[in-house]
Design an enzyme around this catalytic site. Sequence first.
Site, PDB file in Angstrom:
ATOM      1  CG  HIS A 121      -1.900   0.962   1.256  1.00  0.00           C
ATOM      2  ND1 HIS A 121      -1.810   2.444   1.786  1.00  0.00           N
ATOM      3  CD2 HIS A 121      -3.046   0.996   1.215  1.00  0.00           C
ATOM      4  CE1 HIS A 121      -2.847   3.020   1.778  1.00  0.00           C
ATOM      5  NE2 HIS A 121      -3.745   2.085   1.337  1.00  0.00           N
ATOM      6  CG  ASP A 198       0.371  -2.551   6.320  1.00  0.00           C
ATOM      7  OD1 ASP A 198      -0.514  -2.639   6.974  1.00  0.00           O
ATOM      8  OD2 ASP A 198       0.397  -1.840   5.107  1.00  0.00           O
ATOM      9  CD  GLN A 201      -6.972  -4.671   3.987  1.00  0.00           C
ATOM     10  OE1 GLN A 201      -7.523  -5.380   4.253  1.00  0.00           O
ATOM     11  NE2 GLN A 201      -6.937  -3.379   3.550  1.00  0.00           N
ATOM     12  CE  LYS A 224      -7.413  -0.159   6.250  1.00  0.00           C
ATOM     13  NZ  LYS A 224      -7.918   0.101   5.016  1.00  0.00           N
ATOM     14  CB  CYS A 362      -3.542   3.018  -1.547  1.00  0.00           C
ATOM     15  SG  CYS A 362      -4.731   4.337  -1.632  1.00  0.00           S
TER      16      CYS A 362
HETATM   17  C1  LIG Z   1      -2.114  -2.970   3.570  1.00  0.00           C
HETATM   18  C2  LIG Z   1      -2.724  -1.744   3.931  1.00  0.00           C
HETATM   19  N1  LIG Z   1      -1.685  -0.954   4.561  1.00  0.00           N
HETATM   20  C3  LIG Z   1      -2.102   0.540   4.847  1.00  0.00           C
HETATM   21  C4  LIG Z   1      -3.600   0.899   4.818  1.00  0.00           C
HETATM   22  C5  LIG Z   1      -3.650   2.294   5.451  1.00  0.00           C
HETATM   23  O1  LIG Z   1      -4.641   2.435   6.513  1.00  0.00           O
HETATM   24  P1  LIG Z   1      -5.226   3.556   7.003  1.00  0.00           P
HETATM   25  O2  LIG Z   1      -5.836   4.444   6.054  1.00  0.00           O
HETATM   26  O3  LIG Z   1      -6.192   3.005   8.067  1.00  0.00           O
HETATM   27  O4  LIG Z   1      -4.030   4.125   7.711  1.00  0.00           O
HETATM   28  C6  LIG Z   1      -4.304   0.220   4.013  1.00  0.00           C
HETATM   29  C7  LIG Z   1      -5.454   0.696   4.006  1.00  0.00           C
HETATM   30  O5  LIG Z   1      -6.122   1.561   3.476  1.00  0.00           O
HETATM   31  C8  LIG Z   1      -4.081  -1.324   3.818  1.00  0.00           C
HETATM   32  O6  LIG Z   1      -5.050  -1.961   2.936  1.00  0.00           O
END
Ligand SMILES: Cc1ncc(COP(=O)(O)O)c(C=O)c1O
Length: 405
Positions: A121, A198, A201, A224, A362
């Site tokens: 991401h 990270d 997910q 999430k 993203c």
């Molecule tokens: C794998 C992953 N990393 C990071 C994020 C970023 O999360 P957040 O926007 O809640 O900070 C997301 C989701 O948008 C994600 O799916």
Amino acid sequence: MIDSEKIRNDFPILQETVYGHPLTYLDNAATTQKPRCVVDRIKEGYLHRNANVHRGVHFLSQEATEAHESARERVRRFIHARSTSEIIFTRGTTESINLVASSFGELLSEGDEILTTVMEHHSNIVPWQLLEQRRGVVLKALPIRKDGTLQTEQLESLITSRTRLITLAHVSNTLATVNPVREIIRLAHAHGIPVLLDGAQSVPHFPVDVEELDADFLAFSGHKIYGPAGIGILYGKEEWLEKLPPYQGGGEMIDKVSFEKTTFNVLPYKFEAGTPDFIGSTALAAALEYIDGIGMESVAAHEQRLMDYALRRLGEIPEMRIIGGAEKRSGLISFLVGDIHPYDLGTILDKLGIAVRTGHHCAQPVMDYYGIDGTVRASFGIYNTEEDIDILVEGIDRAIRLFHH
Ligand SMILES: Cc1ncc(COP(=O)(O)O)c(C=O)c1O
């Protein structure tokens, strides 16, 4: 087996209609819906327990502090950290990664290397690129294969004597791949390199045990995992957190302040400048209690069943192209249908009350790798059923008929 009917009743939003159709919510990887108990906790917090934490002798402040700190303990148990000193409240995965990039980054010098992967991401790419600009570190990325898996066999050759950190998604938000993080962590540690996972997910979808994985850092987001937006977690091993300088300066993170010398608070407060989201933390705890009540093993089994069913049903659609085909995958599916633009497909599904995500998710380097602009992504949560997938498949069939006639 989880009782979908009972669970669905806990989520009032699932009774909503969209353009006259019952809502079919398949955008859980973006954010999950909230059970009533989470919303009630927020309401109850603001109506009856609102006071700033850690600062007051008065009754309400002590009660708020106790609730906030017991939320931290709830999170600790959920991911099986050794101590609440290792649980830092942040705004979400993005801030958690930025915290590490900022504080860990302070320990780095020009030419030091950070190793990530092509399937990240943007929130696990851009903070490191900013660090490249700030400190002259070098960001490298482990490549992927067409089946959506990491070229893990390349890892050893990408590691050099300058590699300072490996940072990667536990689960890809686009390809659904569950990465072999245990093996990667083992290899990294054999080279003395810490690993940041990270978990945005992964943590919401199957049991994640930081001690068992031996992860050095783990980031995830409250929203999430059926909790509120604006709160997230950074887990860090105590020995690492002790070594890192503070992230932001302000109240709460200090021990003593003077113009001659300021000393910092103990963990985890050293990393928590300013008033925290002390209502969000308790609502996140309510979400974890809720999901723990169902059981993470059951959640994982339910979503796995749904995904298998969805893969089979979607596979019956002519011209269906599923992006990512890892054997070990978590509950989401990215796909394209013939030459229909994902945005057009998403728009038609929306008109049928079906919420899916379209675009690059993203993860533009993933799109570049496959030579596509974007995909349609359906992602599952605890309240989804096979019927939701049938509705999705019917919706796609309708879109195909519309486009081809
Ligand atoms: C794998 C992953 N990393 C990071 C994020 C970023 O999360 P957040 O926007 O809640 O900070 C997301 C989701 O948008 C994600 O799916």
